[in-house]
Write a protein that holds these residues in place. Structure first.
Motif, PDB file in Angstrom:
ATOM      1  N   SER A 173      36.972  36.741  22.221  1.00  0.00           N
ATOM      2  CA  SER A 173      37.307  37.294  23.540  1.00  0.00           C
ATOM      3  C   SER A 173      36.935  38.766  23.608  1.00  0.00           C
ATOM      4  CB  SER A 173      38.798  37.119  23.827  1.00  0.00           C
ATOM      5  OG  SER A 173      39.573  37.890  22.955  1.00  0.00           O
ATOM      6  N   GLU A 174      36.627  39.190  24.808  1.00  0.00           N
ATOM      7  CA  GLU A 174      36.314  40.598  25.062  1.00  0.00           C
ATOM      8  C   GLU A 174      36.932  40.981  26.397  1.00  0.00           C
ATOM      9  OE1 GLU A 174      32.449  43.410  25.941  1.00  0.00           O
ATOM     10  OE2 GLU A 174      32.153  41.505  24.931  1.00  0.00           O
ATOM     11  N   LEU A 175      37.710  42.038  26.392  1.00  0.00           N
ATOM     12  CA  LEU A 175      38.421  42.473  27.595  1.00  0.00           C
ATOM     13  C   LEU A 175      37.845  43.785  28.102  1.00  0.00           C
ATOM     14  CD1 LEU A 175      40.967  41.996  29.465  1.00  0.00           C
ATOM     15  CD2 LEU A 175      42.113  43.637  27.989  1.00  0.00           C
ATOM     16  N   ASP A 176      37.677  43.866  29.394  1.00  0.00           N
ATOM     17  CA  ASP A 176      37.317  45.118  30.059  1.00  0.00           C
ATOM     18  C   ASP A 176      38.379  45.415  31.102  1.00  0.00           C
ATOM     19  OD1 ASP A 176      34.941  45.829  28.803  1.00  0.00           O
ATOM     20  OD2 ASP A 176      33.730  44.604  30.151  1.00  0.00           O
ATOM     21  N   ILE A 177      38.795  46.664  31.153  1.00  0.00           N
ATOM     22  CA  ILE A 177      39.670  47.131  32.233  1.00  0.00           C
ATOM     23  C   ILE A 177      38.778  47.961  33.140  1.00  0.00           C
ATOM     24  CG2 ILE A 177      41.694  48.473  32.854  1.00  0.00           C
ATOM     25  CD1 ILE A 177      42.784  47.869  30.021  1.00  0.00           C
ATOM     26  N   VAL A 178      38.588  47.500  34.348  1.00  0.00           N
ATOM     27  CA  VAL A 178      37.656  48.122  35.276  1.00  0.00           C
ATOM     28  C   VAL A 178      38.418  49.174  36.080  1.00  0.00           C
ATOM     29  CG1 VAL A 178      35.952  47.709  37.086  1.00  0.00           C
ATOM     30  CG2 VAL A 178      36.440  45.916  35.392  1.00  0.00           C
ATOM     31  N   HIS A 179      38.180  50.428  35.763  1.00  0.00           N
ATOM     32  CA  HIS A 179      38.927  51.532  36.381  1.00  0.00           C
ATOM     33  C   HIS A 179      38.331  51.882  37.748  1.00  0.00           C
ATOM     34  CE1 HIS A 179      41.209  51.975  32.761  1.00  0.00           C
ATOM     35  NE2 HIS A 179      40.109  52.124  32.057  1.00  0.00           N
ATOM     36  N   SER A 234      44.247  47.786  45.619  1.00  0.00           N
ATOM     37  CA  SER A 234      45.470  47.780  44.828  1.00  0.00           C
ATOM     38  C   SER A 234      45.593  49.111  44.104  1.00  0.00           C
ATOM     39  CB  SER A 234      45.402  46.634  43.805  1.00  0.00           C
ATOM     40  OG  SER A 234      46.489  46.698  42.909  1.00  0.00           O
ATOM     41  N   ASP A 235      46.742  49.378  43.531  1.00  0.00           N
ATOM     42  CA  ASP A 235      46.879  50.568  42.697  1.00  0.00           C
ATOM     43  C   ASP A 235      46.800  50.200  41.218  1.00  0.00           C
ATOM     44  OD1 ASP A 235      49.297  49.265  42.671  1.00  0.00           O
ATOM     45  OD2 ASP A 235      50.511  51.026  43.092  1.00  0.00           O
ATOM     46  N   HIS A 236      46.481  48.937  40.932  1.00  0.00           N
ATOM     47  CA  HIS A 236      46.283  48.466  39.559  1.00  0.00           C
ATOM     48  C   HIS A 236      44.811  48.142  39.363  1.00  0.00           C
ATOM     49  CE1 HIS A 236      50.581  47.614  38.414  1.00  0.00           C
ATOM     50  NE2 HIS A 236      50.674  47.842  39.715  1.00  0.00           N
ATOM     51  N   ASP A 237      44.294  48.441  38.185  1.00  0.00           N
ATOM     52  CA  ASP A 237      42.906  48.122  37.875  1.00  0.00           C
ATOM     53  C   ASP A 237      42.776  46.653  37.484  1.00  0.00           C
ATOM     54  OD1 ASP A 237      41.792  50.685  38.238  1.00  0.00           O
ATOM     55  OD2 ASP A 237      42.453  51.311  36.253  1.00  0.00           O
ATOM     56  N   PRO A 238      41.662  46.030  37.865  1.00  0.00           N
ATOM     57  CA  PRO A 238      41.452  44.634  37.464  1.00  0.00           C
ATOM     58  C   PRO A 238      41.082  44.536  35.987  1.00  0.00           C
ATOM     59  CG  PRO A 238      39.618  45.407  38.799  1.00  0.00           C
ATOM     60  CD  PRO A 238      40.628  46.506  38.767  1.00  0.00           C
ATOM     61  N   LEU A 239      41.460  43.423  35.388  1.00  0.00           N
ATOM     62  CA  LEU A 239      41.099  43.120  34.010  1.00  0.00           C
ATOM     63  C   LEU A 239      40.094  41.976  34.036  1.00  0.00           C
ATOM     64  CD1 LEU A 239      44.207  44.128  33.986  1.00  0.00           C
ATOM     65  CD2 LEU A 239      44.137  43.347  31.658  1.00  0.00           C
ATOM     66  N   VAL A 240      39.071  42.075  33.208  1.00  0.00           N
ATOM     67  CA  VAL A 240      38.050  41.038  33.118  1.00  0.00           C
ATOM     68  C   VAL A 240      38.023  40.570  31.671  1.00  0.00           C
ATOM     69  CG1 VAL A 240      35.605  40.493  33.363  1.00  0.00           C
ATOM     70  CG2 VAL A 240      36.689  42.090  34.951  1.00  0.00           C
ATOM     71  N   LEU A 241      38.228  39.277  31.474  1.00  0.00           N
ATOM     72  CA  LEU A 241      38.216  38.698  30.134  1.00  0.00           C
ATOM     73  C   LEU A 241      37.019  37.768  30.010  1.00  0.00           C
ATOM     74  CD1 LEU A 241      39.767  38.305  27.411  1.00  0.00           C
ATOM     75  CD2 LEU A 241      40.714  36.241  28.460  1.00  0.00           C
ATOM     76  N   ARG A 242      36.219  37.995  28.968  1.00  0.00           N
ATOM     77  CA  ARG A 242      35.092  37.115  28.668  1.00  0.00           C
ATOM     78  C   ARG A 242      35.424  36.353  27.400  1.00  0.00           C
ATOM     79  NH1 ARG A 242      33.070  41.517  30.747  1.00  0.00           N
ATOM     80  NH2 ARG A 242      32.572  42.741  28.936  1.00  0.00           N
ATOM     81  N   LEU A 243      35.222  35.044  27.439  1.00  0.00           N
ATOM     82  CA  LEU A 243      35.451  34.197  26.274  1.00  0.00           C
ATOM     83  C   LEU A 243      34.126  33.571  25.861  1.00  0.00           C
ATOM     84  CD1 LEU A 243      38.690  32.376  27.445  1.00  0.00           C
ATOM     85  CD2 LEU A 243      38.521  34.202  25.764  1.00  0.00           C
ATOM     86  N   ALA A 244      33.767  33.712  24.609  1.00  0.00           N
ATOM     87  CA  ALA A 244      32.545  33.108  24.089  1.00  0.00           C
ATOM     88  C   ALA A 244      32.872  31.669  23.693  1.00  0.00           C
ATOM     89  CB  ALA A 244      32.038  33.885  22.886  1.00  0.00           C
TER      90      ALA A 244
END
Length: 81
Positions: free
Chosen positions: A49-55, A67-77
Motif C-alpha cells: 500500500s501507498e498513501l498520499d495526503i493531498v494538501h 472541505s477543511d480536511h485534505d483527501p487521502l488517496v490509497l493505492r494498493l498493488a
C-alpha cells in the motif's frame, strides 16, 4: 495519540507511518497541523500500500474549498494482470 487509534493499529497497519512526519496532516486549525483522518489496512496489505495526503484544503482558508480536511488517496498493488 488517541486510544481508539492505538487499539486499531495493534491489529491493522497505518500506511501514513511511511510518510514524512511533517507531511502527516489532514487538517489545520489555528496553525496546528493534525492528522484527523486515517486509512488503515490489514497488515498483509501494508507492504503493498501507498498513501498520499493531498494538501489541497487544509492549508487554505477561503470559501472556495469543498472541505477543511485534505483527501487521502490509497493505492494498493495487486497481483492482477
Amino acid at each position: 495519540w488517541s486510544s481508539p487509534l492505538r487499539a486499531l493499529t495493534k491489529h491493522l497497519g497505518d500506511p501514513a507511518s511511511a510518510l514524512d512526519p511533517t507531511d502527516r496532516y489532514t487538517y489545520t486549525y489555528k496553525g496546528n497541523a493534525q492528522q484527523l483522518d486515517h486509512i488503515l489496512v490489514s497488515r498483509e496489505w501494508l507492504p503493498r500500500s501507498e498513501l498520499d495526503i493531498v494538501h489541497i484544503c487544509s492549508e487554505f482558508s477561503d470559501n472556495s474549498r469543498i472541505s477543511d480536511h485534505d483527501p487521502l488517496v490509497l493505492r494498493l498493488a495487486t497481483d492482477a494482470p
